[in-house]
Design a protein around this motif. Structure first.
Motif, PDB file in Angstrom:
ATOM      1  N   ASP A 286       0.863  -1.178   0.000  1.00 29.03           N
ATOM      2  CA  ASP A 286       0.000   0.000   0.000  1.00 29.03           C
ATOM      3  C   ASP A 286       0.899   1.227   0.000  1.00 29.03           C
ATOM      4  OD1 ASP A 286      -1.694   2.119   0.467  1.00 29.03           O
ATOM      5  OD2 ASP A 286      -2.879   1.104   1.996  1.00 29.03           O
ATOM      6  N   PRO A 287       0.935   1.995  -1.091  1.00 32.70           N
ATOM      7  CA  PRO A 287       1.839   3.151  -1.170  1.00 32.70           C
ATOM      8  C   PRO A 287       1.531   4.234  -0.144  1.00 32.70           C
ATOM      9  CG  PRO A 287       0.273   3.162  -2.986  1.00 32.70           C
ATOM     10  CD  PRO A 287       0.109   1.847  -2.305  1.00 32.70           C
ATOM     11  N   ASN A 288       0.371   4.164   0.480  1.00 28.80           N
ATOM     12  CA  ASN A 288      -0.005   5.177   1.472  1.00 28.80           C
ATOM     13  C   ASN A 288       0.432   4.824   2.887  1.00 28.80           C
ATOM     14  OD1 ASN A 288      -1.445   6.788  -0.472  1.00 28.80           O
ATOM     15  ND2 ASN A 288      -3.086   5.243  -0.401  1.00 28.80           N
ATOM     16  N   ILE A 289       1.031   3.632   3.032  1.00 29.41           N
ATOM     17  CA  ILE A 289       1.482   3.172   4.347  1.00 29.41           C
ATOM     18  C   ILE A 289       3.005   3.077   4.347  1.00 29.41           C
ATOM     19  CG2 ILE A 289       1.401   1.261   5.989  1.00 29.41           C
ATOM     20  CD1 ILE A 289      -1.385   0.632   5.026  1.00 29.41           C
ATOM     21  N   VAL A 290       3.643   3.401   5.467  1.00 29.37           N
ATOM     22  CA  VAL A 290       5.097   3.374   5.576  1.00 29.37           C
ATOM     23  C   VAL A 290       5.647   2.013   5.171  1.00 29.37           C
ATOM     24  CG1 VAL A 290       5.068   2.621   7.999  1.00 29.37           C
ATOM     25  CG2 VAL A 290       7.033   3.896   7.110  1.00 29.37           C
ATOM     26  N   ASP A 291       6.811   2.018   4.552  1.00 29.38           N
ATOM     27  CA  ASP A 291       7.458   0.806   4.075  1.00 29.38           C
ATOM     28  C   ASP A 291       7.682  -0.166   5.239  1.00 29.38           C
ATOM     29  OD1 ASP A 291       9.022  -1.166   2.961  1.00 29.38           O
ATOM     30  OD2 ASP A 291      10.455   0.188   2.027  1.00 29.38           O
ATOM     31  N   LYS A 292       7.020  -1.308   5.197  1.00 32.63           N
ATOM     32  CA  LYS A 292       7.096  -2.271   6.296  1.00 32.63           C
ATOM     33  C   LYS A 292       8.373  -3.112   6.269  1.00 32.63           C
ATOM     34  CE  LYS A 292       2.071  -2.787   6.824  1.00 32.63           C
ATOM     35  NZ  LYS A 292       2.020  -2.226   8.185  1.00 32.63           N
ATOM     36  N   SER A 293       9.187  -2.960   5.225  1.00 32.08           N
ATOM     37  CA  SER A 293      10.409  -3.755   5.158  1.00 32.08           C
ATOM     38  C   SER A 293      11.597  -3.054   5.800  1.00 32.08           C
ATOM     39  CB  SER A 293      10.747  -4.084   3.693  1.00 32.08           C
ATOM     40  OG  SER A 293      11.164  -2.926   2.988  1.00 32.08           O
ATOM     41  N   LEU A 294      11.437  -1.793   6.218  1.00 25.36           N
ATOM     42  CA  LEU A 294      12.548  -1.050   6.789  1.00 25.36           C
ATOM     43  C   LEU A 294      12.990  -1.642   8.126  1.00 25.36           C
ATOM     44  CD1 LEU A 294      11.420   2.612   6.015  1.00 25.36           C
ATOM     45  CD2 LEU A 294      13.005   1.172   4.719  1.00 25.36           C
ATOM     46  N   ALA A 295      14.294  -1.615   8.364  1.00 30.61           N
ATOM     47  CA  ALA A 295      14.862  -2.248   9.553  1.00 30.61           C
ATOM     48  C   ALA A 295      14.264  -1.697  10.841  1.00 30.61           C
ATOM     49  CB  ALA A 295      16.376  -2.062   9.550  1.00 30.61           C
ATOM     50  N   ARG A 390      17.403   1.871   2.707  1.00 26.41           N
ATOM     51  CA  ARG A 390      16.911   1.104   3.844  1.00 26.41           C
ATOM     52  C   ARG A 390      16.423   2.015   4.964  1.00 26.41           C
ATOM     53  NH1 ARG A 390      14.819  -2.071   2.805  1.00 26.41           N
ATOM     54  NH2 ARG A 390      15.094  -3.473   4.575  1.00 26.41           N
ATOM     55  N   ILE A 391      16.167   3.275   4.650  1.00 23.79           N
ATOM     56  CA  ILE A 391      15.712   4.244   5.633  1.00 23.79           C
ATOM     57  C   ILE A 391      14.503   4.972   5.071  1.00 23.79           C
ATOM     58  CG2 ILE A 391      17.857   4.610   6.894  1.00 23.79           C
ATOM     59  CD1 ILE A 391      18.610   6.752   4.975  1.00 23.79           C
ATOM     60  N   ASP A 392      13.720   5.602   5.944  1.00 24.42           N
ATOM     61  CA  ASP A 392      12.502   6.268   5.481  1.00 24.42           C
ATOM     62  C   ASP A 392      12.842   7.544   4.716  1.00 24.42           C
ATOM     63  OD1 ASP A 392      12.956   8.360   7.331  1.00 24.42           O
ATOM     64  OD2 ASP A 392      11.844   7.305   8.893  1.00 24.42           O
ATOM     65  N   ASN A 393      11.836   8.136   4.100  1.00 23.37           N
ATOM     66  CA  ASN A 393      12.063   9.250   3.182  1.00 23.37           C
ATOM     67  C   ASN A 393      12.725  10.455   3.826  1.00 23.37           C
ATOM     68  OD1 ASN A 393      11.115   8.020   0.868  1.00 23.37           O
ATOM     69  ND2 ASN A 393       8.987   8.569   1.276  1.00 23.37           N
ATOM     70  N   SER A 394      12.379  10.757   5.085  1.00 19.92           N
ATOM     71  CA  SER A 394      12.965  11.921   5.737  1.00 19.92           C
ATOM     72  C   SER A 394      14.474  11.757   5.909  1.00 19.92           C
ATOM     73  CB  SER A 394      12.302  12.163   7.100  1.00 19.92           C
ATOM     74  OG  SER A 394      12.490  11.034   7.950  1.00 19.92           O
ATOM     75  N   HIS A 395      14.899  10.561   6.337  1.00 21.18           N
ATOM     76  CA  HIS A 395      16.328  10.311   6.478  1.00 21.18           C
ATOM     77  C   HIS A 395      17.005  10.180   5.113  1.00 21.18           C
ATOM     78  CE1 HIS A 395      15.097   9.202  10.589  1.00 21.18           C
ATOM     79  NE2 HIS A 395      16.319   9.558  10.911  1.00 21.18           N
ATOM     80  N   LYS A 396      16.305   9.618   4.156  1.00 22.42           N
ATOM     81  CA  LYS A 396      16.853   9.480   2.809  1.00 22.42           C
ATOM     82  C   LYS A 396      17.203  10.848   2.224  1.00 22.42           C
ATOM     83  CE  LYS A 396      15.484   8.051  -1.866  1.00 22.42           C
ATOM     84  NZ  LYS A 396      15.514   9.433  -2.396  1.00 22.42           N
ATOM     85  N   LYS A 397      16.283  11.797   2.366  1.00 18.49           N
ATOM     86  CA  LYS A 397      16.530  13.146   1.835  1.00 18.49           C
ATOM     87  C   LYS A 397      17.749  13.773   2.497  1.00 18.49           C
ATOM     88  CE  LYS A 397      11.676  14.018   0.690  1.00 18.49           C
ATOM     89  NZ  LYS A 397      10.456  14.779   1.031  1.00 18.49           N
ATOM     90  N   LYS A 398      17.893  13.537   3.796  1.00 15.72           N
ATOM     91  CA  LYS A 398      19.025  14.085   4.531  1.00 15.72           C
ATOM     92  C   LYS A 398      20.346  13.552   3.989  1.00 15.72           C
ATOM     93  CE  LYS A 398      21.145  14.048   9.126  1.00 15.72           C
ATOM     94  NZ  LYS A 398      20.996  13.572  10.532  1.00 15.72           N
ATOM     95  N   PHE A 399      20.430  12.225   3.837  1.00 16.88           N
ATOM     96  CA  PHE A 399      21.675  11.626   3.367  1.00 16.88           C
ATOM     97  C   PHE A 399      21.913  11.879   1.880  1.00 16.88           C
ATOM     98  CE2 PHE A 399      21.017   8.818   7.143  1.00 16.88           C
ATOM     99  CZ  PHE A 399      22.186   9.161   7.798  1.00 16.88           C
ATOM    100  N   ASP A 400      20.840  11.913   1.108  1.00 14.83           N
ATOM    101  CA  ASP A 400      20.968  12.074  -0.334  1.00 14.83           C
ATOM    102  C   ASP A 400      21.523  13.439  -0.710  1.00 14.83           C
ATOM    103  OD1 ASP A 400      20.838  10.723  -2.672  1.00 14.83           O
ATOM    104  OD2 ASP A 400      18.737  11.139  -3.096  1.00 14.83           O
ATOM    105  N   THR A 401      21.364  14.415   0.169  1.00 11.37           N
ATOM    106  CA  THR A 401      21.849  15.767  -0.110  1.00 11.37           C
ATOM    107  C   THR A 401      23.100  16.113   0.689  1.00 11.37           C
ATOM    108  OG1 THR A 401      20.337  16.647   1.574  1.00 11.37           O
ATOM    109  CG2 THR A 401      19.550  16.602  -0.707  1.00 11.37           C
TER     110      THR A 401
END
Length: 418
Positions: A286-295, A390-401
């Motif tokens: 479900d794209p509206n629910i947080v990724d359940k595979s994240l550690a 392997r991290i949620d979008n908020s952390h991904k944006k932080k590391f990606d930039t």
């Protein structure tokens, strides 16, 4: 709290039995392998849990902060943390002690190895110097690159090199890089095979870092090299089953006892063997629910559901041919134990669970763990074209930039892929 943390460390250490030591030998006149330590157990990599004092301190600080913030809980998660006072510390220690497992089992590839690092990101890279793909994994302080021999144009970076012998490996060699950045490379051919591999590991070795406090050469020599093994042994006791795009292994003697739909959501296949019960289930993403595979999500869910916070539990991101899954391993020798692997493709989440008692089972803990780690996807090539975070979008944006994270990482990958 500190006493409980020490107990948890002691319990985690129980996974490793010091039956033999790392013995990396070198021919006469060859330099010793950097970092090799004969006092470390040869199966230390099976422990997967590397919690230091800094991690314990940070977990206790985090726990105290959480308890202060949830005095008047407003969300369901805050209520859980308030009710279970040890949960926050256990979750944080679980995050700190994550490890990474790499499996390559496409074409002629057939190996498994492990490293005591968190995985934040994975990339599939075309090697310019060899045929085949390179699989790169990036943690907070470490980079691991696995695939065909690579870095053929890196001689200007090399400080020293040599050859070594280790059980199960042939034509094994190593190189250590110059400079303050600790980088080590090893190349080898598993015995009785014709496939040669290269592994590069980079690690900072900051002793204050709870994620990784060992230098690259120590990790490579005492954890990665001893952990290298072929996957061919799985065929002796298990075989692959297919569920549309998904492939997974079960014991050859296991019987399918049911196929059912649960809660109008979960498709479930149940298998049984002596002392072993296996449930393989899938449900739509479900794209509206947080990724359940994240550690982080998996660690919290597991500890909240099963409690028993001080039981020895290991967590690992398992990369199968460049695609990540997350493994939870609660092993009690001669008692009821639990393995769970969670992964996804573009359509479904897949959960694979094994409940077993090693004293009653035909299989040892490591056999079941090796089996549950092994999964495959028919469309793996298309799935891994994108970076695997392997991290949620908020952390991904932080590391990606973050230049120190992203540019530095890709810079090394470009150098090594030459």
């Amino acid at each position: 709290m500190l006493r409980k943390s020490i107990i948890m460390m002691a319990l985690a250490a129980a996974f490793t039995m010091n039956v033999s030591a790392v013995q990396i030998e070198v021919p006469k006149w060859q330099p010793p392998v950097p970092g090799a330590d004969a006092s470390i157990p040869a199966n230390a990599y099976e422990n997967y849990s590397y919690i230091n004092e800094k991690a314990i301190q940070e977990a206790e600080i985090f726990s105290a902060k959480v308890q202060k913030n949830v005095e008047k809980p407003k969300t369901a998660i805050e209520k859980v943390f308030k009710e279970k006072t040890g949960l926050a510390q256990a979750v944080k220690l679980g995050e700190f002690s994550e490890s990474t497992v790499i499996l390559l089992h496409e074409g002629e590839n057939n190996i498994r190895l492990s490293v005591p690092n968190i995985s934040l990101r994975g990339d599939t890279v075309e090697s310019k110097s060899s045929d085949g793909l390179l699989f790169a994994v990036h943690g907070y302080t470490g980079i691991l690159l696995v695939g065909p021999p690579h870095g053929k144009k890196i001689n200007k970076y090399i400080q020293n090199e040599g050859i070594y012998t280790y059980p199960g490996l042939e034509n094994a060699s190593w190189k250590i890089f110059k400079g303050k950045t600790h980088v080590m490379y090893t190349e080898f051919t598993p015995s009785k095979t014709k496939t040669t591999y290269g592994i590069t590991y980079l690690g900072g070795g900051d002793v204050k870092d709870p994620y990784q406090d060992k230098f690259a050469e120590v990790v490579m020599s005492n954890y990665i090299i001893p952990s290298i093994e072929p996957l061919s042994g799985l065929d002796n006791y298990s075989h692959v089953k297919h569920w549309d795009n998904f492939g997974y292994r079960i014991p050859k003697k296991a019987k399918l006892v049911s196929e059912a739909m649960e809660d109008n959501k979960y498709e479930v296949r149940t298998y049984e063997d002596v002392g072993v019960k296996i449930r393989v289930l899938r449900f739509r993403i479900d794209p509206n629910i947080v990724d359940k595979s994240l550690a982080k999500k998996q660690i919290f869910t597991f500890l909240n559901k099963y409690g028993d916070l001080e039981a020895p539990t290991q967590y690992a991101t398992v990369w199968n041919n460049g695609l990540p899954g997350f493994l939870i391993d609660r092993y009690k020798p001669n008692g009821e134990s639990f393995l769970r692997h969670f992964t996804k493709d573009s359509e479904y989440y897949y959960s694979y669970r094994i409940d077993y008692d090693e004293s009653k089972s035909l299989y040892k803990h490591k056999q079941l763990r090796d089996m549950i780690e092994y999964v495959s996807f028919d469309n793996a090539e298309s799935l891994r074209k994108n970076t695997q975070w392997r991290i949620d979008n908020s952390h991904k944006k932080k590391f990606d930039t973050d230049p120190s994270f992203n540019q530095w990482y890709m810079g090394w990958i470009n150098i090594l892929a030459q």
